[in-house]
Write an enzyme that holds these catalytic residues in place. Structure first.
Site, PDB file in Angstrom:
ATOM      1  CB  ALA A 269      -0.982  -0.031   1.160  1.00 34.62           C
ATOM      2  CB  CYS A 270       0.736   4.417   1.921  1.00 34.81           C
ATOM      3  SG  CYS A 270      -0.756   5.165   1.296  1.00 34.81           S
ATOM      4  CB  SER A 271       4.939   1.384   3.253  1.00 35.24           C
ATOM      5  OG  SER A 271       4.626   2.334   4.254  1.00 35.24           O
TER       6      SER A 271
END
Ligand code: CO8
Length: 368
Positions: A155-157
């Protein structure tokens, strides 16, 4: 272990922009139409009326003023509220690979390298266009890189974890030069009809070139951490066909408990960065610039304040989310790409992402 350097970066930005005002105008027309068409049900109490959105709220709550998108007309059509991406034939380059290649070429040019010099390609993004063949392998072929490639998603990482994976491959000698690409087509996984989140995301594609020869920025250390939470969740996947609602449920697109995420992730991210720095013998005060994940302005201000014990300036913690909105894993990389040239040799910086998982990834870097 080989030292690892960020030799070049690239950012491809779509040409189409949606301002908060345009977005709210189309959303509110959708709400009007929905409420008109469901007037009887709303009157009878069997259908919940929809509530309009508000551009001032969006900017105040998030810091976002606009977002770049790959296809604007479909999103803003109140009868559709979803981008239009015509399917491409199997022998055409896929959309995700195409924007990955464009950003990759910029990173290669910035580093003065050729695609053939690269022997690892990681496509690290919060959504992938298809399960297989891997987008990274398509990009590897389109660019003419050697070696191997694979897709990954945290995801966002995704981007920071992708850099961690690539850096480890370079540290161990498994690869010589790596491209970590973040083609984030978030517009295809956002529910543009949901007032709570319709303003959050934008599209972009990023690229980071890593190598072992001294250049650009040395990665002094990388740290990845995860802690399970369903507060940011998307249930879309290959099992959906067997479910009673198929692909149709609201849970098959991005959804979140924004308040909880804000409350839980801020202290986690600040502790993570402080711990990472102290493990390398540094304090937050030693850091010249924090390139933080770009989801919410107040979130970044709070994290930077926890670290520095005072408000950070925009020079210390630059903001790009006002223009780009949340671009999932690309945010901290765009900030790094745009705000790094003015730093001096020896300056220390931190690239850090935080988001769904929960996941937090950081890299402490020093200008060479
Ligand atoms: N217009 C007007 N009013 C609104 C709107 C709107 N659009 N939306 C909500 N409101 C109202 C609510 O109804 C509520 O009203 P009331 O007080 O009367 O109940 C009030 O505004 C406040 O609502 P919230 O509590 O929801 O608002 P917040 O102040 O919490 O702000 C935010 C909402 C901006 C979403 C904020 O909570 C936030 O940014 N949180 C952090 C989120 C975050 O960092 N998420 C990371 C996710 S990204 C990630 O991990 C990648 C996922 C993969 C990408 C997928 C691509 C699609």
């Amino acid at each position: 272990m080989n030292p690892v350097y960020i030799a070049g970066t690239g950012v491809w930005t779509p040409s189409e922009v949606i301002t908060n005002e345009e977005l709210v105008q189309s959303f509110n027309r959708y709400v009007e139409l929905f409420n008109e068409r469901n007037a009887a049900g709303i009157e009878a109490g069997t259908v919940a009326a929809l509530t309009p959105s508000n551009a001032e709220f969006i900017e105040k709550a998030s810091g976002i003023k606009q977002r770049f998108v790959m296809e604007k007309a479909g999103i803003l059509d109140p009868e559709r509220m979803f981008p239009i991406f015509p399917q491409r034939a199997d022998d055409e380059v896929s959309l995700m690979a195409e924007i990955g290649v464009t950003a990759a070429r910029q990173a290669l040019a910035a580093a003065g390298r050729e695609a053939a010099d690269v022997d690892l390609v990681i496509c690290a993004a919060s959504n992938h266009q298809r399960p297989y063949p891997a987008i990274a392998v398509e990009i590897q072929s389109a660019l003419g890189c050697t070696g191997y490639g694979y897709d990954m998603n945290v995801a966002c990482s995704s981007a920071t974890f992708g850099i961690e994976q690539a850096a480890n491959a370079l540290r161990s000698g498994q690869a010589k030069r790596a491209l970590v690409l973040g083609p984030e087509i978030t517009s295809a996984h956002l529910e543009w009809r949901d007032r709570d989140c319709h303003f959050i995301f934008g599209d972009v594609s990023t690229a980071v070139l890593l190598e072992t020869e001294p250049s650009g920025w040395e990665i002094l250390g990388s740290k990845a951490a995860t802690s399970f939470s369903s507060n940011i969740r998307n249930n879309a996947g290959f099992m959906n066909r067997g479910e009673p609602n198929g692909q149709e449920g609201r849970d098959k697109l991005f959804r979140q408990e924004g308040r909880k995420v804000f409350k839980e992730v801020c202290p986690m991210a600040a502790d993570h960065i402080a711990g990472h720095l102290s493990g390398l013998g540094f304090t937050p005060q030693d850091v010249r610039r924090f390139w933080l994940h770009q989801a919410n302005l107040s979130m970044n201000q709070l994290i930077a304040k926890k670290l520095l014990d005072r408000d950070a300036t925009l020079d210390e913690a630059p903001v790009i989310l006002d223009r780009y909105a949340n671009t999932a894993s690309a945010g901290s990389i765009i900030a790094f790409h745009e705000y790094k040239e003015d730093l001096a040799k020896g300056d220390l910086g931190v690239i850090c992402s935080f988001g769904a998982g929960y996941s937090i990834g950081s890299h402490v870097v020093r200008k060479v």
